[in-house]
Motif scaffolding. Structure first.
Motif: not given
Length: 1006
Positions: A274-280, A300-302, A323-328, A539-544
């Protein structure tokens, strides 16, 4: 109703102190109350998928006794009317340090000598980073302040992990009740815990990521060996490591690449971590999915970067912006891909961000049901504690939260958190007086009164002939209102009063000082309309777009293998045919299909090569790009470490070197020790994973001679490591290969035994270091040896002859021209520089004719880089041998194509333009040895991983993408959101001599 709820609930404060059923004596009378409480008329969420409206929850003795609709309340129960409230299972945090001492990662200062051996007293492991004998439950202490902070987030149970070392021992599952430690421990050993961080250990080894991975591998093997050989060695740590393996295994990884590295180690030893990740993790979604590892996710979103200053904006990489845009969206993307997820609040600087960030993850696409599952049932199941926590089924612990609304609703508040039947107040929610009222003031015409806003900050509007804004405040059941009598007037009507059922009434004063009585009769709740609005589908959040790799010059879609026909080019075959004018090259199915004139192929993409040149892809025999660390520089022999473990497929130097025509590189260990680590040979497949880049059957290892291995270039503090002289270096090799031969013989003797005898006889200890050396003796792994000086080159050849192995390649070898005849006799090749000299004493005899002389004598000679920038112009480096030594143009090109392929035993598949070989091909705009030449296309296995036209287009697109993200960040700041200052992140370019040291040591050494 609020008063009834609060008073009734407070009666149950002692609910968990049941019949004194523990081993501790009491000073005083025993509390024999059963803790029987019934919560009625609540919306009860028994688990993530089951919701019971108007239900009753009964708890007794700190456990759930019953839950359901139309339940009969047991006699003697304290009844709590929870009408309008929601009850959820208490949340479970799968990765916390609650109740454990702080771990300080120690690093040796410059004024301290190295520590080669463990300083821990006792029959423990040889390395202090291996500490599986640590049991978190033995260090655990209830911390009321920490517990209260976590309960405010909704947690009732946490896994307490002692985050110290590579093998960290066992973690304890505990509740957040403020009772004795004995009473809050749910599972004393709930999981084994691991990482790649050596933690508080000051011991030198490992000083690199690859060393940490090798140490963990060896620990698995040693624990298995120790279990069968305890008459030879009693080792507390290895026994504990074996025991910890029986529990779920949680691995802390601090980035997406380490998630995959950890999983690879687990697969090797039959462990599903079971792996504890970092959000990326979303950035390598398919690889993370393929690992089958459950992921504990950070929330922990930037923050957005403050990019108002365009010069500051340039300091932020595209990767960080995206990453700021997509981390969430990380959680949603993983869940949609079928990855099992759980959550932790452990990474948050401000724990109050947990629920807001959880709601943000939901806004970015994570279904609410899946969010609740990841906070309750999933962690309980992964820790094999589903019969204790995670839901509100009969017999489970009475861990639950009471909320003012659905948990993830924007304005919902956690009112109370019950842990093991103990009530903990979390917050008070003001009564909700929002609504539409009919206002009567004395004999004045009726007005319409609107109270909107939020319960915490109500807003007032009064409607008569016109609409005026006013002020309203509540204090318990008391209310104060003030507003102007009309829009044109500044004269204020002031009213005060109290709540009477749902209505308001009281007394007040008109602008002329007349005292009046007033009433406001409730007609409609504003909150109902607000709630109805909140149920609308967001509405879905628009992401790149996703990029592979996730950085500048990554692509949303990777280039594909094609059938390509290059027509009428000058073709440098690096074969006996030599240079061919006006010749065609056909690439098909990833191979060179044909080389010849007037070729044709149906369906092929035809490229006009008129005036252009085609060569084999450049092969760099000595490189250090794309690595997370180069040296495990702590011990004299580190043959157990593997560069393949630390390949970073997103290193921009991969793309840059494709732009210079490089298609294959040998990624070497550095030169800090006589015997370094195992090489990684990679094809530069930009956008692919590390595993997809590796040529897995290419087995090489780095040796080194000279100043570096005896620490001539380090402080006097490092004089304790053997060897400290060139004579000592020779002895390291003799000793290492003597041990390797004895090791090999021990295994041969064991393997000769019958199966019955083997069952009774413990096998030899498996040693990863000696495994690699035995492969050298058996001609299964090949040596690249860092070298400069004639005397040491002679010594290395002598040792190889004495011990029965061959040196495959001398690299650097700037005095190779002095010993070229001996090199031919031994059968060793050369990988050298064209004209590096005068950068240290041992290169003082370097000459620019070195490569040419060795080539003329018959040494297979390659020009290599050892440098990320030089590798982008190896064609020019090869051309220098034409100028300095009169080498033919064809031989010069072979020095960067066929010859390095021969040195790496890859010439059967690459290095020349021959039918059947890999389609590793470069199309140049000019003569490939010209300083004006640049690749137009670089093919690896028939895939154009670099294309000059596409590169120019990508630069335009990257500029637009950056501006889109900059504008989005500016809008974020304008909305009042927090921002962070841009910080430049300079990429570290690694070389042979790079050793990971403290910042202080690095500063003083320069």
């Amino acid at each position: 109703m609020k008063k009834i709820f609060t008073i009734a609930a407070c009666l149950a404060l002692g609910a968990g102190n049941v019949m004194a059923q523990d081993t501790f004596p009491r000073n005083g009378v025993y509390d024999e109350r059963s803790g029987l409480v019934a919560f009625t008329h609540a919306t009860v969420h028994t688990d993530y998928k089951t919701t019971l409206p108007d239900a009753t929850l009964v708890i007794r003795n700190g456990k759930v006794e019953a839950v359901g609709a139309n339940l009969k309340v047991p006699a003697g129960a304290v009844v709590v009317d929870a009408r309008g409230k929601h009850i959820y299972p208490g949340l479970v945090d799968m990765f916390s340090s609650y109740g454990l001492p702080e771990v300080k990662s120690e690093r040796r200062s410059y004024s301290s000598p190295p520590q080669p051996e463990s300083e821990k007293q006792g029959a423990y492991n040889w390395n202090q980073a291996i500490r599986p004998e640590t049991n978190a439950v033995e260090l655990f202490k209830v911390d009321k302040k920490q517990a209260a902070e976590l309960r405010k987030l909704g947690f009732g149970t946490v896994l307490s992990v002692h985050r110290d070392g590579i093998a960290r021992g066992t973690a304890a599952l505990v509740t957040l009740a403020e009772e004795r430690e004995n009473e809050v421990v749910v599972l004393d050993k709930a999981a084994g815990t691991l990482s790649f961080d050596r933690g508080s250990s000051k011991q030198d080894y490992p000083n690199s990521l690859m060393g940490a991975i090798a140490l963990l591998r060896q620990t698995y093997l040693d624990a298995q060996w120790n279990a069968r050989n305890q008459e030879k060695e009693q080792n507390i740590s290895l026994k504990a490591f074996e025991e910890a393996n029986q529990y779920p295994q949680i691995f802390e990884a601090d980035n997406k690449l380490n998630v995959l590295r950890a999983d690879k180690v687990g697969d090797e030893f039959g462990k599903q971590y079971i792996i504890k990740g970092a959000g990326d993790e979303y950035q390598m979604l398919q690889q993370v999915k393929a690992s089958n590892a459950p992921i504990i996710l950070s929330l922990n979103f930037p923050d957005a970067y403050n990019v108002e200053d365009p010069f500051d904006a340039r300091r932020v990489s595209l990767e960080d912006m995206k990453h700021w845009e997509m981390a969430a969206a990380n959680a949603a993307m993983l869940q949609k891909a079928g990855v099992t997820i759980a959550f932790t609040a452990s990474d948050l600087k401000d724990k109050k961000d947990f629920l807001p960030n959880m709601r943000k993850a939901i806004e970015y696409g994570l279904p609410e049901e899946e969010a609740l599952k990841a906070l309750t049932v999933t962690p309980a199941r992964l820790l094999k504690a589903e019969n204790k926590v995670g839901s509100l089924n009969k017999g489970l612990l009475a861990n639950f939260i009471i909320t003012s609304d659905a948990l993830f609703a924007k304005e919902s508040v956690i009112l109370e958190n019950w842990v093991q039947g103990h009530q903990y107040k979390v917050s008070e929610v003001p009564s909700d007086y929002r609504g539409v009222y009919t206002l009567k003031i004395a004999n004045q015409p009726d007005r319409k009164l609107l109270i909107a806003g939020t319960p915490e900050k109500p807003e007032l509007k009064v409607v008569a002939q016109d609409t005026v804004n006013g002020k309203v405040s509540f204090n318990g059941n008391l209310v104060t209102l003030s507003f102007n009598k009309d829009k044109k007037s500044n004269e204020s009507i002031r009213l005060s009063g109290w709540l009477a059922d749902k209505n308001l009434q009281g007394e007040g004063q008109l602008p002329d000082a007349t005292s009046v009585k007033w009433t406001a009769t409730f007609s409609e709740a504003m909150s109902q309309k607000a709630k109805a609005d909140s149920t609308k589908t967001a509405k879905p959040v628009a992401l790149g777009e996703m990029l592979y790799p996730f950085k500048a010059f990554g692509a949303a879609e990777l280039p594909k293998q094609e059938t390509v026909l290059i027509k009428n080019a000058t073709v440098w075959t690096s074969e006996k045919e030599g240079k061919l004018d006006n010749t065609d090259v056909l690439l098909k199915n990833g191979k060179i299909a044909k080389v010849g004139k007037n070729l044709s192929e149906s369906g092929a993409r035809v490229i006009d090569g008129t005036g252009k040149h085609v060569t084999p892809g450049i092969i760099d025999e000595h490189s250090h790009i794309a690595l997370d660390g180069v040296n495990e520089g702590t011990q004299s022999v580190t043959a157990e470490v593997r560069m393949a473990d630390v390949v970073n497929p997103a290193d921009i130097n991969i793309y840059r070197q494709l732009a210079g025509g490089v298609t294959t590189s040998q990624l070497l260990h550095g030169s800090a020790n006589p015997i370094g680590g195992q090489s990684a040979v990679v094809k530069l497949r930009w956008g692919k994973s590390a595993d997809e880049m590796l040529i897995k059957d290419a087995k090489y290892i780095k040796f080194a001679l000279g100043e570096n291995v005896k620490h001539s270039n380090r402080s006097n503090l490092h004089s304790i490591r053997f060897p400290q002289s060139r004579m000592g270096v020779e002895q390291v090799y003799i000793d290492a290969f003597t041990r390797a031969k004895e090791y090999e013989q021990a295994w041969k003797d064991y393997n000769k035994l019958s199966k019955r005898a083997q069952a009774k006889t413990p096998p030899p200890r498996r040693d990863l270091e000696l495994d690699a050396l035995v492969e050298i003796l058996n001609n299964e792994r090949f040596i690249t040896c860092h070298s400069y000086v004639q005397s040491e080159i002679n010594m290395m050849i002598k040792v190889a002859d004495q011990m029965g192995f061959k040196v495959n390649t001398f690299t650097h070898i700037l005095e190779g021209y002095k010993v070229a005849d001996k090199m031919v006799e031994h059968g060793v090749g050369a990988g050298t520089f064209s004209d590096w000299w005068a950068y240290k004493m041992e290169v003082k005899d370097a000459i620019p004719q070195n490569a040419g002389i060795m080539n003329k004598v018959g040494v297979v000679t390659a020009i290599n880089s050892d440098d990320a920038e030089m590798a982008r112009r190896l064609n020019q480096e090869a051309a220098k041998s034409v100028k300095y030594a009169g080498v033919s143009e064809e031989d010069a090109i072979k020095m960067i194509t066929l010859n390095p392929a021969k040195l790496m035993h890859l010439d059967d598949r690459t290095g020349s333009l021959k039918a059947g070989k890999d389609a590793d091909v470069v199309l140049w705009n000019d003569h490939p040895l010209s300083i004006y030449a640049k690749p137009l296309k670089t093919f690896v296995d028939g895939v154009a991983y670099y294309d000059l036209e596409r590169d120019e287009q990508m630069r335009v697109e990257l500029g637009k993408e950056r501006m889109r993200l900059v504008q989005k960040m500016l809008n974020e700041k304008a909305s009042g959101a927090k921002t962070q200052a841009p910080v430049s992140k300079k990429a570290r370019v690694l070389h042979c001599e790079e050793v990971e040291v403290s910042e202080e040591e690095a500063y003083l050494a320069n």
